[in-house]
Design a protein around this motif. Structure first.
Motif, PDB file in Angstrom:
ATOM      1  N   ASN A 189       0.836  -1.192   0.000  1.00 51.41           N
ATOM      2  CA  ASN A 189       0.000   0.000   0.000  1.00 51.41           C
ATOM      3  C   ASN A 189       0.878   1.252   0.000  1.00 51.41           C
ATOM      4  O   ASN A 189       0.944   1.992   0.967  1.00 51.41           O
ATOM      5  N   GLN A 190       1.564   1.459  -1.113  1.00 52.23           N
ATOM      6  CA  GLN A 190       2.509   2.554  -1.229  1.00 52.23           C
ATOM      7  C   GLN A 190       1.835   3.922  -1.254  1.00 52.23           C
ATOM      8  O   GLN A 190       2.462   4.935  -0.990  1.00 52.23           O
ATOM      9  N   MET A 191       0.557   3.940  -1.557  1.00 46.60           N
ATOM     10  CA  MET A 191      -0.182   5.208  -1.617  1.00 46.60           C
ATOM     11  C   MET A 191      -0.962   5.467  -0.328  1.00 46.60           C
ATOM     12  O   MET A 191      -1.724   6.408  -0.248  1.00 46.60           O
ATOM     13  N   ASP A 192      -0.764   4.617   0.681  1.00 44.67           N
ATOM     14  CA  ASP A 192      -1.493   4.718   1.951  1.00 44.67           C
ATOM     15  C   ASP A 192      -3.001   4.821   1.739  1.00 44.67           C
ATOM     16  O   ASP A 192      -3.684   5.638   2.350  1.00 44.67           O
ATOM     17  N   SER A 193      -3.502   3.976   0.878  1.00 47.09           N
ATOM     18  CA  SER A 193      -4.923   3.958   0.550  1.00 47.09           C
ATOM     19  C   SER A 193      -5.733   3.260   1.639  1.00 47.09           C
ATOM     20  O   SER A 193      -5.518   2.078   1.912  1.00 47.09           O
ATOM     21  N   PRO A 194      -6.689   3.963   2.234  1.00 46.51           N
ATOM     22  CA  PRO A 194      -7.552   3.320   3.236  1.00 46.51           C
ATOM     23  C   PRO A 194      -8.395   2.200   2.613  1.00 46.51           C
ATOM     24  O   PRO A 194      -8.707   1.219   3.279  1.00 46.51           O
ATOM     25  N   GLU A 195      -8.721   2.339   1.329  1.00 45.12           N
ATOM     26  CA  GLU A 195      -9.506   1.312   0.639  1.00 45.12           C
ATOM     27  C   GLU A 195      -8.710  -0.002   0.546  1.00 45.12           C
ATOM     28  O   GLU A 195      -9.255  -1.080   0.738  1.00 45.12           O
ATOM     29  N   PHE A 196      -7.410   0.099   0.231  1.00 39.34           N
ATOM     30  CA  PHE A 196      -6.581  -1.093   0.147  1.00 39.34           C
ATOM     31  C   PHE A 196      -6.425  -1.724   1.525  1.00 39.34           C
ATOM     32  O   PHE A 196      -6.516  -2.946   1.664  1.00 39.34           O
ATOM     33  N   ASP A 197      -6.205  -0.903   2.562  1.00 41.11           N
ATOM     34  CA  ASP A 197      -6.103  -1.433   3.921  1.00 41.11           C
ATOM     35  C   ASP A 197      -7.375  -2.182   4.310  1.00 41.11           C
ATOM     36  O   ASP A 197      -7.304  -3.253   4.925  1.00 41.11           O
ATOM     37  N   GLU A 198      -8.510  -1.645   3.946  1.00 42.45           N
ATOM     38  CA  GLU A 198      -9.787  -2.293   4.229  1.00 42.45           C
ATOM     39  C   GLU A 198      -9.903  -3.613   3.463  1.00 42.45           C
ATOM     40  O   GLU A 198     -10.410  -4.607   3.990  1.00 42.45           O
TER      41      GLU A 198
END
Length: 183
Positions: A48-57
């Protein structure tokens, strides 16, 4: 000594249930030149190089994931092999829950659950040249399964290395920085 054996059984028995699909393991052994990677929870977080909350979820309920890629023409993986594989997953109590098509690829998603709790998820991705297996210990929101595959495919590090492997025939042993079964 008896207490030690009992203690080992108590400690190791739960780990047996955490093993990923025997079908995926057999597939990897059958196609031992297939490209494979393991991702653990913290490795997925690093993607998650873009610090995306969607990816973390998206990855929050994944403990471990095996990524297996088979070049269908080089390894002689045919439609009959795919159908056999589906039967093997079904025999392991995986149930088909979704089939979809996205960007020229077919996605088949299978879940294995016990008393309403998902133990594992298998995502089979098939296109004209490659066959991918994402064998997940844990679960994902199946409506976002294509997003997980795209995130892996589009990741600056992994995606480029996978594409390099596909187009140049680079040995998977040269893909530094990722746990690779073929090493």
């Amino acid at each position: 000594m008896k207490k030690l054996n009992i203690l080992l059984v108590i400690i190791l028995f739960p780990l047996i249930g955490l093993a990923q699909s025997a079908t995926t393991e057999a597939l990897q052994k059958q196609y031992n030149d297939a490209f494979s990677l393991y991702f653990y929870k913290n490795t997925l977080r690093m993607l998650n190089q873009m610090d995306s909350p969607e990816f973390d979820e998206l990855i929050k309920d994944i403990e471990k994931m095996k990524f297996l890629m088979i070049d269908k023409s080089k390894m002689k993986f045919a439609t009959a092999d795919y159908k056999k594989l589906l039967k093997q997953y079904s025999a392991e109590s995986y149930e088909e829950i979704m089939t979809t098509r996205y960007q020229g690829r077919n996605f088949d998603i299978y879940l294995k659950d016990k008393k309403g709790s998902t133990l594992g998820t298998v995502m089979l991705v098939n296109d004209s040249t490659s066959f991918y297996v994402l064998d997940i210990l844990g679960t994902i929101d199946v409506s976002k399964a294509t997003q997980l595959f795209s995130a892996l495919d589009d990741s600056s590090d992994i995606g480029q290395k996978i594409k390099s492997f596909l187009h140049t025939g680079e040995s998977p042993k040269n893909l530094r920085g990722f746990k690779n079964n073929n090493q």
